[in-house]
Design a protein around this motif. Sequence first.
Motif, PDB file in Angstrom:
ATOM      1  N   THR A  85       0.845  -1.189   0.000  1.00 43.58           N
ATOM      2  CA  THR A  85       0.000   0.000   0.000  1.00 43.58           C
ATOM      3  C   THR A  85       0.884   1.244   0.000  1.00 43.58           C
ATOM      4  O   THR A  85       1.958   1.251   0.594  1.00 43.58           O
TER       5      THR A  85
ATOM      6  N   ASN B 279      -2.485   3.557   5.829  1.00 45.53           N
ATOM      7  CA  ASN B 279      -3.908   3.667   6.128  1.00 45.53           C
ATOM      8  C   ASN B 279      -4.352   2.496   6.992  1.00 45.53           C
ATOM      9  O   ASN B 279      -4.363   1.353   6.550  1.00 45.53           O
ATOM     10  N   PHE B 280      -4.739   2.785   8.231  1.00 44.41           N
ATOM     11  CA  PHE B 280      -5.097   1.730   9.190  1.00 44.41           C
ATOM     12  C   PHE B 280      -6.293   0.916   8.707  1.00 44.41           C
ATOM     13  O   PHE B 280      -6.274  -0.326   8.759  1.00 44.41           O
ATOM     14  N   GLU B 281      -7.318   1.570   8.208  1.00 49.17           N
ATOM     15  CA  GLU B 281      -8.524   0.867   7.759  1.00 49.17           C
ATOM     16  C   GLU B 281      -8.217  -0.066   6.586  1.00 49.17           C
ATOM     17  O   GLU B 281      -8.765  -1.161   6.477  1.00 49.17           O
ATOM     18  N   GLU B 282      -7.323   0.387   5.702  1.00 46.59           N
ATOM     19  CA  GLU B 282      -6.938  -0.414   4.544  1.00 46.59           C
ATOM     20  C   GLU B 282      -6.216  -1.691   4.991  1.00 46.59           C
ATOM     21  O   GLU B 282      -6.452  -2.780   4.467  1.00 46.59           O
ATOM     22  N   LYS B 283      -5.347  -1.546   5.975  1.00 43.98           N
ATOM     23  CA  LYS B 283      -4.618  -2.696   6.510  1.00 43.98           C
ATOM     24  C   LYS B 283      -5.587  -3.702   7.132  1.00 43.98           C
ATOM     25  O   LYS B 283      -5.489  -4.912   6.910  1.00 43.98           O
ATOM     26  N   ILE B 284      -6.515  -3.182   7.942  1.00 47.88           N
ATOM     27  CA  ILE B 284      -7.482  -4.053   8.613  1.00 47.88           C
ATOM     28  C   ILE B 284      -8.319  -4.824   7.598  1.00 47.88           C
ATOM     29  O   ILE B 284      -8.530  -6.037   7.728  1.00 47.88           O
ATOM     30  N   LYS B 285      -8.762  -4.136   6.560  1.00 47.37           N
ATOM     31  CA  LYS B 285      -9.570  -4.795   5.529  1.00 47.37           C
ATOM     32  C   LYS B 285      -8.772  -5.913   4.858  1.00 47.37           C
ATOM     33  O   LYS B 285      -9.282  -7.019   4.637  1.00 47.37           O
TER      34      LYS B 285
ATOM     35  N   GLU C  73      -8.403  -8.861   7.198  1.00 47.22           N
ATOM     36  CA  GLU C  73      -9.687  -9.559   7.331  1.00 47.22           C
ATOM     37  C   GLU C  73      -9.977 -10.441   6.124  1.00 47.22           C
ATOM     38  O   GLU C  73     -10.587 -11.499   6.241  1.00 47.22           O
TER      39      GLU C  73
END
Length: 310
Positions: free
Chosen positions: A84, A88-94, A97
């Motif tokens: 990436t 981006n924290f949300e991008e990593k989490i997605k 998951e």
Amino acid sequence: MKGRNILIVDDNKLTRKILKDILENAGYGVLEAKDGEEALQIYRNKLPDMVILDIVMPGMNGFDLLRILRKEEENLMLPIILLTSQDNFEEKIKGLELGADDYLVKPFNDKELLFKVNNLFQRIEHNRMANPLTGLRGNIDIKEEIKRRIKENKPYAILYIDLDNFKSYNDYYGFLRGDNVIKLTAKILSDAVNLIGNERDFLGHIGGDDFVIITTPDKAEEMCKYIISRFDEEIKYLYDDEDRKRGYIETISRTGEKMMFPLVSISIAIVTNEFRDFKNDLEISAVAAELKKKLKIMDGSCYLKDRRKS
């Protein structure tokens, strides 16, 4: 990690070149794809050992490709690192998951990349080493590999290997010496694959005295002959002198009856797709079970190949 192939998926040619140079200098083989569609085609044809995947790409993005790969059961153990350009924290989490194993933020340095790649390979390999006695890959990997070969639709031969009279040996000499028989078997099978087999041949340990080799039909019978010859010669030296000279072990049953058991022998059932098409691993297992029943009534070490047509 020599011999491992890594697929780089990124629409940026410069990024691919930087990654390729670092990985090739570390001894890895590299495959390249500029988008998700090309990556999927390369993956199914070449079966790389790891995927380094950019998230932002035209058409099929990294998340889409990750979702497709993880949907197929045989890819569940495939190591995948996401690239990436933003922290981006949300991008990593997605990504995590969806089944990514790790992520790398651009710009990255050589040490960070190689550290993550090497660690991930070691972790995946450790998880695969399901059998602590032989260090061979276990049931999950065996099933994944068989499903992979069926999907490839190329010639394959699966050798189902087990030992005869092993329980009597284990009962007579004890489980520690029984473990030595299993280790000897694993060593002979490993040597057979390395000396006779192909680069992509697979050796797994189902458990106990049951093993699997996946090779090609042209190698199968030669491999069986090598295994049987070596096993019959070397198993003798895991018996006490008296038992070895006698050619059997003698025990007393619970009812006081004297029982004699021959030396441990090895049986190999060969199932191939030369004469019939298999839809799944259960069909292959069913044919192997039929062959094993026939092998059990044969004396000594032997192999049997299924030559029936669908």
